[in-house]
Enzyme design. Structure first.
Site, mmCIF file in Angstrom:
data_model
loop_
_atom_site.group_PDB
_atom_site.id
_atom_site.type_symbol
_atom_site.label_atom_id
_atom_site.label_comp_id
_atom_site.label_asym_id
_atom_site.label_seq_id
_atom_site.Cartn_x
_atom_site.Cartn_y
_atom_site.Cartn_z
ATOM 1 N N ASP A 281 -25.606 37.261 -12.490
ATOM 2 C CA ASP A 281 -24.418 37.411 -11.689
ATOM 3 C C ASP A 281 -24.981 38.405 -9.786
ATOM 4 O OD1 ASP A 281 -22.532 37.998 -9.844
ATOM 5 O OD2 ASP A 281 -20.285 38.554 -11.241
ATOM 6 N N LYS B 116 -21.774 38.449 -0.770
ATOM 7 C CA LYS B 116 -22.141 40.166 -0.027
ATOM 8 C C LYS B 116 -22.818 39.852 0.736
ATOM 9 C CE LYS B 116 -19.264 42.177 -3.459
ATOM 10 N NZ LYS B 116 -18.976 42.183 -4.454
ATOM 11 N N TYR C 169 -18.079 43.536 -13.757
ATOM 12 C CA TYR C 169 -16.788 42.430 -13.114
ATOM 13 C C TYR C 169 -17.337 41.398 -11.581
ATOM 14 C CZ TYR C 169 -13.396 41.398 -8.944
ATOM 15 O OH TYR C 169 -13.037 40.866 -8.495
HETATM 16 C C1 LIG Z 1 -18.511 41.890 -5.323
HETATM 17 C C2 LIG Z 1 -18.735 40.625 -6.688
HETATM 18 C C3 LIG Z 1 -18.085 39.313 -7.377
HETATM 19 C C4 LIG Z 1 -17.098 39.010 -6.486
HETATM 20 O O1 LIG Z 1 -16.879 38.904 -5.265
HETATM 21 P P1 LIG Z 1 -16.182 38.334 -4.421
HETATM 22 O O2 LIG Z 1 -16.352 37.786 -3.007
HETATM 23 O O3 LIG Z 1 -15.590 39.518 -3.813
HETATM 24 O O4 LIG Z 1 -14.338 37.588 -4.565
HETATM 25 C C5 LIG Z 1 -18.174 38.997 -8.103
HETATM 26 N N1 LIG Z 1 -19.259 39.711 -9.073
HETATM 27 C C6 LIG Z 1 -20.197 40.679 -8.378
HETATM 28 C C7 LIG Z 1 -20.830 41.594 -9.719
HETATM 29 C C8 LIG Z 1 -19.962 41.216 -7.601
HETATM 30 O O5 LIG Z 1 -19.968 42.595 -7.890
#
Ligand SMILES: *Cc1c(COP(=O)(O)O)cnc(C)c1O
Length: 437
Positions: free
Chosen positions: A243, A271, A148
């Site tokens: 990511d 995060k 994701y």
């Molecule tokens: C949470 C997450 C996102 C999206 O971040 P948001 O702050 O919720 O938009 C993108 N990539 C990864 C791997 C994530 O865990």
């Protein structure tokens, strides 16, 4: 028998929320769709504990889905926020805090030479993809099934049946033309990636991957997988984007890229770097980042980007986790808990396995002890997880309300919290085993 909690206040709030908020929540994972029942509403977090609207107290293993690595309301974060509040919360102009944050990120992750702050992980991945396209002059991107990357149109795409076919949109509202720009491959399948590059290498702008996959529960990269992606992208002139919105400053101080010793061209963050406030970032090679406006032709902007409050909180978190023993302790806590859960499941005769990367973990009701792909994850016993989830909740342990989410532990989790969690799990596994008979 484990008695259910009283949750009438949460239930009332949910009924009211449903009237004016779609589905009653501001992000779908918060609804209890994956486990049944209504979501709990929370009013307080302190250290490893959160309290719901009915006053029930829980040991928290969601940690706001990752950011709360120091626990809730850490005193140093709180005082940094107070201090900044008195000095203004947004200027729409540069601040020293942003410079400090950029310097800190670049020092902790040497692959990042230049970094831009945004407001969420989604913004970070969206911007990184645009930048990769602008830099390479190519349109196609490659992602992996089960990863994701936020709700970016071109990344909300899963695999169809054939790994080498074009993706189909995973959400309504995404133009088919957009989805067609995305190739989806199975996670940990370096051979599939090699085949794709052999056929389409000169059309691919970037490969984006979670170097530890934390959005299909927790799946570790197979040996050589990330190296293979590094070699393929380099050979074909595509960019490699890690990511690390979830894994950055969470699996190790230097992120997954330091654990697996693979250097991406671009990295996305979020995060943990916001310490519980809205922040994201993307950065990497100087020559690539130089293509961003105002230096270069790739436009990217944000009214609240680099927000002083969020950056002040994030800086405190990065400082705290830079303590030499931090990740040894955090990883030790997670390992200790997982070991206890495994023993409890084994003695109840419940097929169960776990995965771990630093302060993140995965738990699977699965016969297979070697979880390497989305297909393996999907083989888990979801009804059994649902039962377990509610039994843990009733005993004051808050887990992510889905069989397909990773768990998070914080510095604030104590020996006692871990012991209580293992005891609760032993009782829950016992009841699950009875139901299975
Ligand atoms: C949470 C997450 C996102 C999206 O971040 P948001 O702050 O919720 O938009 C993108 N990539 C990864 C791997 C994530 O865990």
């Amino acid at each position: 028998m484990i008695q259910p909690l009283s949750t009438t206040h949460s239930a009332d709030l949910f009924q009211r929320a449903l009237v004016h908020i779609p589905g009653g929540v501001n992000s779908p994972v918060r609804a209890f769709k994956g486990v049944g029942g209504g979501p709990l509403f929370f009013k307080k977090g302190q250290g490893a504990h959160i309290t719901d609207a009915d006053g029930n107290r829980f040991i928290d293993y969601v940690g706001a889905w990752g950011p709360m690595i120091l626990g809730h309301s850490h005193p140093k974060v709180v005082s940094a926020l107070h201090e900044q509040l008195n000095d203004g919360t947004a200027f729409g102009a540069p601040t020293e805090l942003e410079v400090l944050m950029a310097e800190k990120i670049c020092a902790l992750m040497p692959s990042i030479q230049s970094v831009r702050l945004v407001n969420s992980g989604t913004e970070a991945t969206m911007s990184a993809i645009r930048l990769a396209r602008g830099f390479t002059g190519r349109d196609k991107v490659v992602k992996f099934d089960g990863c994701y990357h936020g709700h970016v149109d071109s990344l909300l795409v899963k695999a169809g049946s054939g790994a080498l076919t074009f993706g189909a949109p995973d959400s309504a509202g995404i133009p088919a033309d957009t989805a067609r720009q995305t190739f989806v491959l199975p996670y940990n399948d370096a051979e599939a990636a090699a085949l794709l590059f052999a056929a389409h290498g000169d059309e691919i702008a970037a490969v984006i991957v979670e170097p530890v996959a934390g959005n299909m529960n927790l799946v570790l990269p197979a040996p050589g997988f990330l190296d293979a992606l590094r070699q393929l992208t380099e050979k074909h002139g595509a960019l490699l984007i890690f990511d690390e919105v979830m894994t950055g400053f969470r699996v190790a101080l230097g992120g997954a890229q330091s654990l697996y010793e693979v250097t991406p061209d671009l990295t996305t963050l979020g995060k943990v770097i916001g310490g519980g406030l809205p922040v994201g970032a993307f950065g990497g090679r100087c020559d690539v980042m130089a293509k961003l406006a105002p230096e270069g032709p790739v436009y990217q902007a944000g009214t609240l980007s680099g927000n002083p409050l969020a950056v002040a909180a994030g800086l405190v978190v990065l400082e705290e986790i830079s303590r030499p023993e931090f990740f040894i302790e955090l990883g030790g806590k997670a390992a200790q808990m997982l070991h206890g859960l495994q023993r409890a499941a084994d003695s109840a005769g419940i097929p169960f396995t776990t995965t771990q990367a630093g302060g993140m973990f995965g738990c699977f009701f699965n016969e297979n002890r070697q979880i390497e792909s989305l297909a393996h994850v999907m083989n888990s016993n979801v009804p059994r997880f649902r039962t377990y989830f509610h039994l843990m909740l009733a005993q004051g342990v808050y887990l992510a309300p889905s069989a397909f989410e990773a768990g998070f532990i914080s510095q604030a989790h104590s020996e006692e919290d871990i012991a209580r969690t293992i005891e609760a799990a032993a009782r829950a596994f016992g009841e699950v085993a009875q139901l299975a008979r």
